[in-house]
Design a protein around this motif. Structure first.
Motif, PDB file in Angstrom:
ATOM      1  N   UNK A  56       0.733  -1.253   0.007  1.00  0.00           N
ATOM      2  CA  UNK A  56       0.012   0.080  -0.020  1.00  0.00           C
ATOM      3  C   UNK A  56       0.905   1.536  -0.109  1.00  0.00           C
ATOM      4  N   UNK A  57       2.000   1.238   0.777  1.00  0.00           N
ATOM      5  CA  UNK A  57       2.754   2.403   0.823  1.00  0.00           C
ATOM      6  C   UNK A  57       3.484   2.642  -0.659  1.00  0.00           C
ATOM      7  N   UNK A  58       3.887   1.394  -1.320  1.00  0.00           N
ATOM      8  CA  UNK A  58       4.355   1.671  -2.639  1.00  0.00           C
ATOM      9  C   UNK A  58       3.270   2.159  -3.599  1.00  0.00           C
ATOM     10  N   UNK A  59       2.287   1.774  -3.560  1.00  0.00           N
ATOM     11  CA  UNK A  59       0.964   2.333  -4.323  1.00  0.00           C
ATOM     12  C   UNK A  59       0.946   3.922  -4.103  1.00  0.00           C
ATOM     13  N   UNK A  60       0.769   4.205  -2.912  1.00  0.00           N
ATOM     14  CA  UNK A  60       0.606   5.517  -2.704  1.00  0.00           C
ATOM     15  C   UNK A  60       1.687   6.276  -3.076  1.00  0.00           C
ATOM     16  N   UNK A  61       2.908   6.053  -3.148  1.00  0.00           N
ATOM     17  CA  UNK A  61       4.023   6.580  -3.679  1.00  0.00           C
ATOM     18  C   UNK A  61       3.760   6.542  -5.277  1.00  0.00           C
ATOM     19  N   UNK A  62       3.577   5.421  -5.763  1.00  0.00           N
ATOM     20  CA  UNK A  62       3.339   5.643  -7.431  1.00  0.00           C
ATOM     21  C   UNK A  62       2.313   6.642  -7.708  1.00  0.00           C
ATOM     22  N   UNK A  63       1.231   6.860  -7.038  1.00  0.00           N
ATOM     23  CA  UNK A  63       0.204   7.626  -7.116  1.00  0.00           C
ATOM     24  C   UNK A  63       0.609   9.308  -7.317  1.00  0.00           C
ATOM     25  N   UNK A  64       1.452   9.420  -5.915  1.00  0.00           N
ATOM     26  CA  UNK A  64       2.023  10.624  -5.939  1.00  0.00           C
ATOM     27  C   UNK A  64       2.972  11.265  -7.039  1.00  0.00           C
ATOM     28  N   UNK A  65       3.790  10.109  -7.330  1.00  0.00           N
ATOM     29  CA  UNK A  65       4.752  10.367  -8.416  1.00  0.00           C
ATOM     30  C   UNK A  65       4.008  10.866  -9.853  1.00  0.00           C
ATOM     31  N   UNK A  66       2.836   9.913  -9.860  1.00  0.00           N
ATOM     32  CA  UNK A  66       2.076  10.019 -11.170  1.00  0.00           C
ATOM     33  C   UNK A  66       1.461  11.685 -11.183  1.00  0.00           C
ATOM     34  N   UNK A  67       1.131  11.998 -10.010  1.00  0.00           N
ATOM     35  CA  UNK A  67       0.445  13.385  -9.752  1.00  0.00           C
ATOM     36  C   UNK A  67       1.743  14.605 -10.088  1.00  0.00           C
ATOM     37  N   UNK A  68       2.843  14.384  -9.601  1.00  0.00           N
ATOM     38  CA  UNK A  68       3.817  15.063 -10.066  1.00  0.00           C
ATOM     39  C   UNK A  68       4.311  15.078 -11.421  1.00  0.00           C
ATOM     40  N   UNK A  69       4.422  13.954 -11.907  1.00  0.00           N
ATOM     41  CA  UNK A  69       4.681  13.802 -13.614  1.00  0.00           C
ATOM     42  C   UNK A  69       3.605  14.359 -14.205  1.00  0.00           C
ATOM     43  N   UNK A  70       2.429  14.365 -14.049  1.00  0.00           N
ATOM     44  CA  UNK A  70       1.333  15.113 -14.826  1.00  0.00           C
ATOM     45  C   UNK A  70       1.408  16.414 -14.696  1.00  0.00           C
TER      46      UNK A  70
END
Length: 375
Positions: A100-114
């Motif tokens: 879950x921690x890794x998925x939340x990080x992936x979502x955070x990174x996706x928001x920055x990349x957007x």
């Protein structure tokens, strides 16, 4: 008759002399899981902005999951300091928490990349000279951390090492493990040992905090060098899942209440204490800004109803019984009396439901946090 009246009034107005072991600070607010509405609970300290950077370095991204909490705020503790109720959560295993921690990080990174940003995470930053110097001082995850609100398990993205967050300590001693000691039992019956136990616990916390201060200081000092080495803005993300009572137990007629009646309808929250984003634009790290929460945000999901079981051990039961007997003897005798109580509850949650709720609520908060960061 006078003695019976004294007994009744004493039960209703009883206040214990011993200090509660745990307390939370922030007020409660319902969490709508709507990034626009929930942004109202995000407070900016400084000017959180990327400062024109096109690269963001994230050396720390951690999620804390509550294991044990008493669920009350500091203000509520003062109103209800005759009783402490601890909840021990079970259900979500370490592997699920890490995923879950890794998925939340992936979502955070996706928001920055957007937003057109390149992200350097803990894995990439491990090869930098700046972080390489700090790495030996970091602690491996998962690990137990203690806050004023209780005991948590902290997980870092990709299993990277972590620096102890502000306001957290390495748990030490019987108090951190929620074990009833002789001094704790004495505190329940109003003896002087109660104050001594509270003082000892306070000194233990202070010692743990000083011991853990070094790594946090080293991380803060590394922000400027890491920014200069990478040319990036430097960001840390810390998310804390806590627990709060939503129905504080009435103190009335404590002598006649059953232990199981102290269940305060606990709910999971995104906890203000410890949840924050720090951001420094490229440069020397002096213009560090923070995004923090003004309230503990209560999940809409009621994940604990029907899953709470009284779990008082022998020491707890004996201490509570002695406290009641002591109170009754003093009240009937016409003297001042208190009726201190401690109760433990086990909460066996549905792992799938808890994981889904935490993921949904934290991802929504992440969107609200990202929306408060300028370019």
């Amino acid at each position: 008759m006078r003695k019976l009246v004294a007994l009744g009034l004493g039960v209703t107005l009883a206040v214990a002399g011993a200090s509660p072991a745990l307390a939370q600070k922030a007020k409660l607010a319902p969490f709508a899981a709507n990034p626009v509405a929930d942004a109202a609970y995000v407070k900016a300290v400084g000017n959180p902005a990327f400062g024109g950077a096109r690269t963001v370095a994230i050396p720390q991204f951690t999620v804390e999951f509550v294991d044990v909490s008493d669920g009350l705020s500091a203000k509520e503790e003062k109103r209800q300091d005759y009783v402490r109720v601890d909840y021990r959560l079970q259900g979500l295993d370490a592997a699920s928490r890490q995923q879950l921690t890794d998925r939340l990080y992936a979502a955070w990174v996706q928001g920055l990349q957007a937003r057109g940003l390149t992200v350097l995470g803990p894995r990439q930053l491990a090869s930098t000279a700046t972080w390489g110097k700090l790495a030996p001082k970091l602690k491996p995850t998962p690990a137990a951390v203690e806050r004023d609100s209780g005991l948590n398990q902290i997980f870092s993205v990709e299993g990277a090492g972590f620096a102890m967050p502000a306001g957290a300590r390495t748990p030490e001693g019987a108090a951190s493990k929620n074990i009833d000691t002789g001094a704790a039992v004495a505190s329940k019956v109003g003896g002087r040992m109660g104050g001594m136990f509270g003082m000892a616990r306070g000194l233990m916390k202070m010692g743990g905090g000083l011991k853990d201060f070094g790594s946090a200081w080293d991380q803060a000092a590394a922000v400027g060098p890491l920014s200069r080495e990478t040319g990036a803005a430097v960001m840390t993300v810390r998310l804390v899942v806590g627990l709060r009572d939503t129905d504080m137990a009435s103190r009335g007629f404590g002598l006649f209440r059953t232990a199981g009646s102290y269940d305060g309808k606990p709910r999971l929250v995104i906890q203000a204490d410890g949840t924050e984003v720090t951001l420094a634009p490229p440069g020397d790290g002096r213009n560090l800004a923070r995004l923090q929460l003004t309230h503990d945000l209560v999940f809409a999901e009621d994940l604990m109803k029907g899953r709470i079981a009284l779990a008082n051990n022998t020491g707890t039961t004996v201490g509570n019984t002695l406290a009641k007997a002591n109170f009754a003897a003093r009240a009937i005798g016409g003297g001042s009396a208190t009726i201190s109580q401690v109760h433990h509850f086990d909460v066996r949650t549905d792992p799938a439901a808890v994981e889904a709720a935490i993921g949904r609520n934290l991802q929504s908060l992440q969107q609200a946090l990202l929306g408060r960061i300028g370019s």
